[in-house]
Design a protein around this motif. Structure first.
Motif, PDB file in Angstrom:
ATOM      1  N   GLU A   9       0.693  -0.855   0.241  1.00  0.00           N
ATOM      2  CA  GLU A   9       0.047  -0.222   0.148  1.00  0.00           C
ATOM      3  C   GLU A   9       0.759   1.334  -0.311  1.00  0.00           C
ATOM      4  N   ARG A  10       2.098   1.497   0.603  1.00  0.00           N
ATOM      5  CA  ARG A  10       2.851   2.590   1.201  1.00  0.00           C
ATOM      6  C   ARG A  10       4.113   1.812   0.790  1.00  0.00           C
ATOM      7  N   SER A  11       5.139   1.829   0.080  1.00  0.00           N
ATOM      8  CA  SER A  11       6.399   1.178   0.082  1.00  0.00           C
ATOM      9  C   SER A  11       7.600   1.708   1.247  1.00  0.00           C
ATOM     10  N   PRO A  12       7.949   1.476   1.950  1.00  0.00           N
ATOM     11  CA  PRO A  12       8.831   1.894   2.727  1.00  0.00           C
ATOM     12  C   PRO A  12      10.132   2.313   2.517  1.00  0.00           C
ATOM     13  N   ASP A  13      10.340   2.013   0.996  1.00  0.00           N
ATOM     14  CA  ASP A  13      11.337   3.068   0.032  1.00  0.00           C
ATOM     15  C   ASP A  13      11.134   4.064  -0.212  1.00  0.00           C
ATOM     16  N   GLY A  14      10.269   4.219  -0.061  1.00  0.00           N
ATOM     17  CA  GLY A  14       9.483   5.306  -0.870  1.00  0.00           C
ATOM     18  C   GLY A  14       9.126   5.615  -1.900  1.00  0.00           C
ATOM     19  N   GLY A  15       9.446   4.718  -2.753  1.00  0.00           N
ATOM     20  CA  GLY A  15       9.198   5.260  -4.503  1.00  0.00           C
ATOM     21  C   GLY A  15      10.718   4.812  -5.482  1.00  0.00           C
ATOM     22  N   LYS A  16      11.561   4.309  -4.690  1.00  0.00           N
ATOM     23  CA  LYS A  16      13.084   3.684  -4.935  1.00  0.00           C
ATOM     24  C   LYS A  16      12.701   2.766  -6.379  1.00  0.00           C
ATOM     25  N   GLY A  17      11.779   1.535  -6.255  1.00  0.00           N
ATOM     26  CA  GLY A  17      11.359   0.797  -6.776  1.00  0.00           C
ATOM     27  C   GLY A  17      12.095  -0.556  -5.958  1.00  0.00           C
ATOM     28  N   LEU A  18      12.170  -0.447  -4.616  1.00  0.00           N
ATOM     29  CA  LEU A  18      13.216  -1.444  -4.416  1.00  0.00           C
ATOM     30  C   LEU A  18      12.173  -2.934  -4.275  1.00  0.00           C
ATOM     31  N   ALA A  19      10.999  -2.918  -3.556  1.00  0.00           N
ATOM     32  CA  ALA A  19      10.459  -3.642  -3.510  1.00  0.00           C
ATOM     33  C   ALA A  19      10.134  -4.491  -4.819  1.00  0.00           C
ATOM     34  N   ARG A  20       9.755  -6.017  -4.333  1.00  0.00           N
ATOM     35  CA  ARG A  20       9.615  -7.101  -5.238  1.00  0.00           C
ATOM     36  C   ARG A  20       8.623  -6.894  -6.432  1.00  0.00           C
ATOM     37  N   ASP A  21       7.585  -5.950  -6.140  1.00  0.00           N
ATOM     38  CA  ASP A  21       5.819  -5.957  -7.375  1.00  0.00           C
ATOM     39  C   ASP A  21       7.168  -5.873  -8.376  1.00  0.00           C
ATOM     40  N   THR A  22       8.340  -4.250  -8.089  1.00  0.00           N
ATOM     41  CA  THR A  22       8.837  -3.841  -9.741  1.00  0.00           C
ATOM     42  C   THR A  22       9.307  -4.451 -10.126  1.00  0.00           C
ATOM     43  N   ARG A  23       9.634  -5.854 -10.144  1.00  0.00           N
ATOM     44  CA  ARG A  23      10.477  -7.249 -11.156  1.00  0.00           C
ATOM     45  C   ARG A  23       8.989  -7.711 -11.413  1.00  0.00           C
TER      46      ARG A  23
END
Ligand code: GTB
Length: 215
Positions: A9-23
């Motif tokens: 809902e809100r990635s702890p990385d603040g939008g850096k794309g490091l959470a795995r949904d980006t892959r």
């Protein structure tokens, strides 16, 4: 049928794309599949309806009709098998690309995750400072070999593949540590991945949700 993935809902990385949904977003963009995103809170991830599709209560997940999957590597592999663009057709080249998917997740990512744990989650421990150089050197030991393999090539095995998608994604998590910049060819490799239109679209989509100014 709409493909639906889950993301923070809100990635702890603040939008850096490091959470795995980006892959997963990147893979979907590479193969040209539209998708919807269901956003999940940390509490929601541990609720029964999410645990029914992700036994470990994490993101990302993937749903398409009666199929639901978890594990980023499996999701990317499924997409690469279903659609053209992420795995070569020729049998041996395909097997090599799959090998690089495993190498990214099984050989390169573990010491990088260990470094994240050491830098962030163990930073307050009395032994943290003494341990950090060891952890960094374990990352370097892997990167030395990866850098030698890549040499001056654009991608790990001829054409861009799901192996590169996962490898670039894994290496991106190193950027903040400064270690990536010790390897000119790997830094350029990651930049090549980030410059792909599919990555740019995937990054922008997660940024729109997670950037501090969003919502
Ligand atoms: N092996 C699984 C896979 O590859 O799909 C690992 C999935 C996983 O670790 N998911 C994380 C998660 O759901 C999000 S990506 N964590 C919540 C939990 O376990 O309760 C890991 C992640 C999180 C945050 C950042 N960040 O803020 O920089 C980066 C990466």
């Amino acid at each position: 049928m709409t493909i639906t993935i889950t993301a923070f809902e809100r990635s702890p990385d603040g939008g850096k794309g490091l959470a795995r949904d980006t892959r997963v977003r990147w893979a979907l963009e590479e193969v040209g599949q539209p998708y919807a995103v269901r956003f999940v809170s940390f509490a929601g991830m541990k609720a029964p309806d999410h645990l029914a599709i992700h036994p470990f209560g994490q993101i990302p997940t993937y749903e398409d009709g009666s199929l639901s999957l978890f594990e980023t590597g499996s999701i990317v592999f499924h997409l690469a098998e279903q659609h053209a663009g992420l795995l070569p057709k020729e049998r041996n080249a395909r097997a090599r690309a799959i090998t690089w998917m495993f190498a990214a997740l099984n050989t390169i990512e573990p010491p990088i995750l260990e470094l994240t744990t050491a830098r962030i989650f163990e930073a307050d421990k009395p032994w943290s400072e003494a341990r950090l150089p060891l952890v960094k050197d374990r990352v370097r030991a892997r990167l030395d070999c990866l850098s030698t393999h890549l040499g001056v090539a654009d991608w790990l095995d001829d054409a861009f593949s799901a192996g590169d998608l996962l490898m670039v994604s894994v290496l991106l998590r190193l950027r903040m540590s400064g270690i990536l910049d010790e390897y000119q060819n790997l830094a350029a490799y990651v930049a090549r991945g980030e410059a792909r239109p599919a990555y740019i679209r995937a990054y922008a989509a997660q940024f729109a949700i997670n950037a501090p100014s969003a919502n």
